[in-house]
Design a protein around this motif. Structure first.
Motif, mmCIF file in Angstrom:
data_model
loop_
_atom_site.group_PDB
_atom_site.id
_atom_site.type_symbol
_atom_site.label_atom_id
_atom_site.label_comp_id
_atom_site.label_asym_id
_atom_site.label_seq_id
_atom_site.Cartn_x
_atom_site.Cartn_y
_atom_site.Cartn_z
ATOM 1 N N CYS A 484 -32.822 -11.089 7.729
ATOM 2 C CA CYS A 484 -31.999 -9.969 8.182
ATOM 3 C C CYS A 484 -31.724 -9.068 6.986
ATOM 4 O O CYS A 484 -31.346 -9.552 5.910
ATOM 5 N N SER A 485 -31.908 -7.768 7.146
ATOM 6 C CA SER A 485 -31.657 -6.803 6.066
ATOM 7 C C SER A 485 -30.819 -5.651 6.586
ATOM 8 O O SER A 485 -30.929 -5.267 7.753
ATOM 9 N N ALA A 486 -29.974 -5.116 5.717
ATOM 10 C CA ALA A 486 -29.072 -4.018 6.097
ATOM 11 C C ALA A 486 -29.135 -2.929 5.041
ATOM 12 O O ALA A 486 -29.239 -3.220 3.842
ATOM 13 N N SER A 491 -28.040 0.554 9.532
ATOM 14 C CA SER A 491 -28.987 -0.189 10.360
ATOM 15 C C SER A 491 -29.149 -1.611 9.845
ATOM 16 O O SER A 491 -29.058 -1.883 8.644
ATOM 17 N N ILE A 492 -29.419 -2.536 10.766
ATOM 18 C CA ILE A 492 -29.688 -3.932 10.446
ATOM 19 C C ILE A 492 -31.015 -4.299 11.093
ATOM 20 O O ILE A 492 -31.192 -4.118 12.303
ATOM 21 N N ALA A 493 -31.957 -4.784 10.275
ATOM 22 C CA ALA A 493 -33.290 -5.130 10.759
ATOM 23 C C ALA A 493 -33.496 -6.630 10.649
ATOM 24 O O ALA A 493 -33.005 -7.279 9.720
ATOM 25 N N PHE A 494 -34.261 -7.169 11.613
ATOM 26 C CA PHE A 494 -34.562 -8.594 11.639
ATOM 27 C C PHE A 494 -36.082 -8.770 11.549
ATOM 28 O O PHE A 494 -36.823 -8.138 12.304
ATOM 29 N N VAL A 552 -36.571 -6.547 15.480
ATOM 30 C CA VAL A 552 -35.501 -5.781 16.124
ATOM 31 C C VAL A 552 -34.768 -5.008 15.040
ATOM 32 O O VAL A 552 -34.555 -5.517 13.935
ATOM 33 N N THR A 553 -34.368 -3.791 15.351
ATOM 34 C CA THR A 553 -33.511 -2.997 14.468
ATOM 35 C C THR A 553 -32.361 -2.451 15.295
ATOM 36 O O THR A 553 -32.586 -1.831 16.348
ATOM 37 N N ILE A 554 -31.141 -2.676 14.827
ATOM 38 C CA ILE A 554 -29.967 -2.183 15.546
ATOM 39 C C ILE A 554 -29.144 -1.310 14.605
ATOM 40 O O ILE A 554 -29.107 -1.539 13.392
ATOM 41 N N MET A 555 -28.511 -0.284 15.178
ATOM 42 C CA MET A 555 -27.590 0.566 14.420
ATOM 43 C C MET A 555 -26.193 -0.007 14.597
ATOM 44 O O MET A 555 -25.531 0.205 15.613
ATOM 45 N N ALA A 556 -25.755 -0.736 13.602
ATOM 46 C CA ALA A 556 -24.486 -1.438 13.724
ATOM 47 C C ALA A 556 -23.318 -0.620 13.213
ATOM 48 O O ALA A 556 -22.184 -0.792 13.685
ATOM 49 N N CYS A 604 -39.878 -13.452 19.214
ATOM 50 C CA CYS A 604 -39.083 -12.422 19.875
ATOM 51 C C CYS A 604 -37.604 -12.697 19.629
ATOM 52 O O CYS A 604 -37.161 -13.855 19.689
ATOM 53 N N LEU A 605 -36.866 -11.636 19.353
ATOM 54 C CA LEU A 605 -35.422 -11.717 19.177
ATOM 55 C C LEU A 605 -34.752 -10.950 20.308
ATOM 56 O O LEU A 605 -35.110 -9.803 20.584
ATOM 57 N N GLN A 606 -33.783 -11.560 20.912
ATOM 58 C CA GLN A 606 -33.025 -10.917 21.981
ATOM 59 C C GLN A 606 -31.566 -10.811 21.558
ATOM 60 O O GLN A 606 -30.965 -11.812 21.132
ATOM 61 N N VAL A 607 -31.013 -9.616 21.681
ATOM 62 C CA VAL A 607 -29.597 -9.391 21.385
ATOM 63 C C VAL A 607 -28.816 -9.654 22.666
ATOM 64 O O VAL A 607 -28.872 -8.871 23.622
ATOM 65 N N LEU A 608 -28.094 -10.749 22.685
ATOM 66 C CA LEU A 608 -27.374 -11.139 23.893
ATOM 67 C C LEU A 608 -26.043 -10.417 24.014
ATOM 68 O O LEU A 608 -25.672 -9.974 25.116
ATOM 69 N N GLU A 609 -25.311 -10.302 22.916
ATOM 70 C CA GLU A 609 -23.992 -9.659 22.954
ATOM 71 C C GLU A 609 -23.808 -8.840 21.686
ATOM 72 O O GLU A 609 -24.325 -9.189 20.616
ATOM 73 N N ARG A 610 -23.050 -7.740 21.822
ATOM 74 C CA ARG A 610 -22.707 -6.901 20.678
ATOM 75 C C ARG A 610 -21.290 -6.394 20.845
ATOM 76 O O ARG A 610 -20.863 -6.067 21.946
ATOM 77 N N MET A 611 -20.575 -6.341 19.744
ATOM 78 C CA MET A 611 -19.260 -5.700 19.772
ATOM 79 C C MET A 611 -18.943 -5.159 18.381
ATOM 80 O O MET A 611 -19.444 -5.657 17.379
ATOM 81 N N SER A 612 -18.139 -4.130 18.357
ATOM 82 C CA SER A 612 -17.765 -3.492 17.096
ATOM 83 C C SER A 612 -16.270 -3.252 17.084
ATOM 84 O O SER A 612 -15.674 -2.909 18.113
#
Length: 693
Positions: A484-486, A491-494, A552-556, A604-612
């Motif tokens: 995992c890199s940020a 952004s956070i990439a896996f 996967v890349t997410i904008m956290a 494969c990576l699946q994002v099940l839940e996200r919260m901020s």
């Protein structure tokens, strides 16, 4: 010519005289002085120095228990020779043998030399058992000292080195650079109170530098180091004698009561950038174990220290000064290392990195020692180092490439778990690095060969990468290495880095039969053993590949991610927590899935839940830890340490504690199980200071 004290004999009556002659021949002569009589000389040994342009020795010391002689030469090499007090050919002067007391005979030294040297052919010409060629550069070795079983050498390269004897071979443990500008080091003096005094020349001044206080004890103008001189110290006075312009000069300083008292000694000269807890060491006579930490700083050093809850004091055990710029980040891998130091205590591989794209690797061994001043003994062995600009110089067709930015900094390190490859004769360790030039790099460490090589990299983020965190996903069919890199854009990439790691391990497996410990190319202290073409190609031109695109890349966050932590849940999922410059905290739950149930089809990576949680803190969140699947700990520059309860859709604050360290840079946490089975958490914070809670 040089003198060396003979162990077990009084220095007032006997000493060893070492003389270098033509063709690199060095003689060891025992000289005994008796008042009123001529000296008694005994030829003890003949030695052959290695070929070089200036073929003579500069200093020597005896290792009495092992029956060995260590000497340094003008080429900067350290040499190990066999010696035995029982060997040698007695060459007494005729006047002494006949009992003559004629002063004219006693004053004549011409009779001593022929009787001593004419029969030197009886003794064999010994070759060195071990050679560390050019260890101190071309300016020569200035002194060799034996202290507590270790060998210390100094030179005019601005560093002094600690070595040990292992299997009749000299092995370099680490090097120390005492202070900036002190390029000409002459001697080391170990004091009775545990301080180490470094004697040398800075420009035209004679300098005595204290390693305990980190400052100059004396600075005497004398004209520089090209002169005869002598220094002697006692509790009552310090005396320095030297020759200048043909005159004998004497500097005398009487001991005075110290008017300055240190209320609280500093750990570093500038702010602390990272702290990591190695573990706890059981100390004889202490009811509770002593915690051992490593800190890094902007002052270009890292420090191994003990922090006791009872004494509330931080005591440095060892300082690491191999970096040429600031040390930004630390990472370590626990595990056994050098068996010659024993199996007890803490053993770990420590990685430190920072400015000028420099990585250093050490083997640390900390054990409880009641005889030690601080009840804990720490042995440091320098394993390997790496700099990107040196790697660039070895690239083919480099004239077609743009050279790396010399200002590149390593922002974060993470040891890839589960990659020790113990089944190989020469096991790998892998390391992930976040870089300020926008890249994520993977390095491989060959500890036995003392080599750190670049394995893979990617410039996916296109901006400064602030954090990396590696984790291992295992299942019944195998395992996958994930990363995992940020970055500064939030952004956070896996990544799946299994491929490059396996390629490097396979390449090593094919060549491990030809592997040899490297020589001067990786560590000047390594023995110059033959290295095959296969191993040279593997280590100097490593298996290099580009990382695949992130899974996967997410904008956290809306800006830079300054803290990142990953913890596996009991059901095999992964909880990823991050903190940002905007004071927000982001938490997501990941699940790893393998296509068609086979590892070969990809991950494969699946994002099940996200919260901020926006505005979780009033300033940058620079430390975060997932203590339990439902419990988080965060720390911020606002000097608040907050416990959170994580629910699927929100973060609920449980408690807040204020700490006293300004400009928080990093935190580390660990669990402590009390005698009654109660679980508690401890954390250590660093910045403009160090605090443990």
């Amino acid at each position: 010519l040089s003198w060396a004290p003979r162990p077990g004999l009084s220095p007032d009556t006997a000493a060893a005289l070492l003389a270098s002659g033509p063709d690199g021949e060095m003689l060891w002569l025992d000289v005994t002085h008796r008042p009123g009589q001529a000296p008694w000389v005994q030829l003890m040994g003949r030695y052959l120095l290695p070929p070089c342009k200036q073929r003579w020795h500069t200093c020597a010391a005896f290792l009495p228990q092992e029956g060995l002689l260590v000497c340094g030469d003008r080429r900067g090499s350290l040499l190990l020779f066999p010696c035995s007090s029982s060997s040698g050919w007695s060459a007494e002067s005729t006047s002494i043998v006949n009992g003559s007391t004629d002063p004219a005979v006693e004053d004549s030294s011409n009779e001593l030399e022929p009787s001593c040297l004419l029969h030197k052919g009886i003794l064999p010409l010994e070759s060195p058992l071990s050679v560390l060629f050019g260890l101190h550069g071309k300016t020569g070795v200035t002194s060799v000292t034996i202290h507590r079983g270790y060998i210390y050498s100094t030179g005019r390269d601005g560093v002094y080195r600690q070595l040990r004897l292992w299997d009749q071979q000299l092995e370099l443990l680490q090097k120390h650079r005492p202070c900036k500008g002190l390029q000409w080091i002459e001697e080391l003096h170990f004091t009775s109170d545990g301080d180490l005094l470094v004697l040398g020349f800075h420009a035209d001044n004679f300098v005595v530098w204290s390693s305990r206080t980190g400052e100059n004890v004396h600075c005497i103008p004398c004209g520089g180091g090209h002169r005869s001189w002598s220094y002697c110290s006692s509790p009552l006075a310090k005396v320095f004698a030297f020759i200048k312009s043909g005159d004998v000069m004497l500097y005398h300083c009487e001991a005075e009561p110290c008017e300055q008292q240190v209320l609280l000694p500093s750990l570093h000269g500038r702010e602390i950038t990272c702290v990591r807890r190695l573990g706890a060491v059981d100390v004889p006579g202490h009811a509770t174990p002593v915690n051992v930490f490593v800190t890094s700083s902007e002052d270009t050093t890292a420090c191994v220290l003990v922090l006791s809850e009872n004494s509330r004091a931080a005591v440095p055990l060892a300082r690491l000064s191999d970096h040429i710029s600031s040390v930004r980040t630390l990472a370590f891998a626990m595990g056994p290392g050098d068996k010659s130091f024993g199996d007890e205590g803490l053993s770990a591989l420590l990685f430190s990195a920072g400015g000028r794209a420099q990585i250093e690797c050490y083997r640390l061994l900390c054990t409880g020692d009641a005889a030690s001043e601080y009840a804990v003994a720490c042995q440091v062995i320098h394993v390997a180092s790496h700099r990107l600009d040196k790697h660039w110089e070895k690239k083919k067709n480099r004239h077609k490439l743009v050279k790396m930015d010399p200002e590149t900094r390593y922002m974060s390190l993470s040891v890839v778990p589960g990659t020790s490859t113990e089944q190989l004769q020469t096991p790998w360790k892998f390391l992930a690095a976040a870089c300020s030039d926008g890249s994520v790099r993977i390095f491989g460490l060959l500890e036995a060969a003392q080599k750190l090589v670049l394995v893979a990299e990617s410039f996916h983020h296109q901006r400064c990468v602030l954090k990396v965190e590696a984790f291992l996903h295992t299942w019944a069919g195998g395992e996958r290495h994930l990363l995992c890199s940020a970055a500064t854009d939030g952004s956070i990439a896996f990544w799946d880095i299994t491929g490059p790691i396996m390629d490097a391990a396979d390449a090593l497996h094919k060549a491990e039969g030809d592997m040899q410990p490297l020589g001067e190319c990786c560590c000047p202290a390594a023995h110059l053993l033959p290295v095959t073409k296969v191993s040279i190609a593997l280590l100097t031109e490593p298996v290099y590949s580009a990382l695949d695109a992130p899974l996967v890349t997410i904008m956290a966050h809306s800006c830079g991610v300054n803290s990142l932590h990953i913890r596996e849940t009991p059901d095999g999922r992964y909880l990823v927590a991050s903190g940002s410059d905007d004071g927000s905290i982001h938490v997501c739950l990941l699940e790893v899935a393998l296509g068609s149930g086979e590892a070969t089809t990809g991950t494969c990576l699946q994002v099940l839940e996200r919260m901020s949680r926006p505005c979780a803190h009033a300033a940058h969140v620079t430390g975060i830890r997932v203590l339990q699947p439902g419990l988080l700990l965060s720390a911020s520059v606002d000097q608040r340490l907050t416990l959170w309860n994580w629910c699927p859709d929100k973060l609920v604050p449980l408690s807040t504690t204020f700490f006293h360290v300004p400009d928080l840079a990093e935190l580390d946490c660990w669990e402590v199980v009390e005698a009654g089975g109660e679980l508690r958490y401890c954390c250590v914070l660093c910045g403009q200071g160090l605090e443990m809670l």
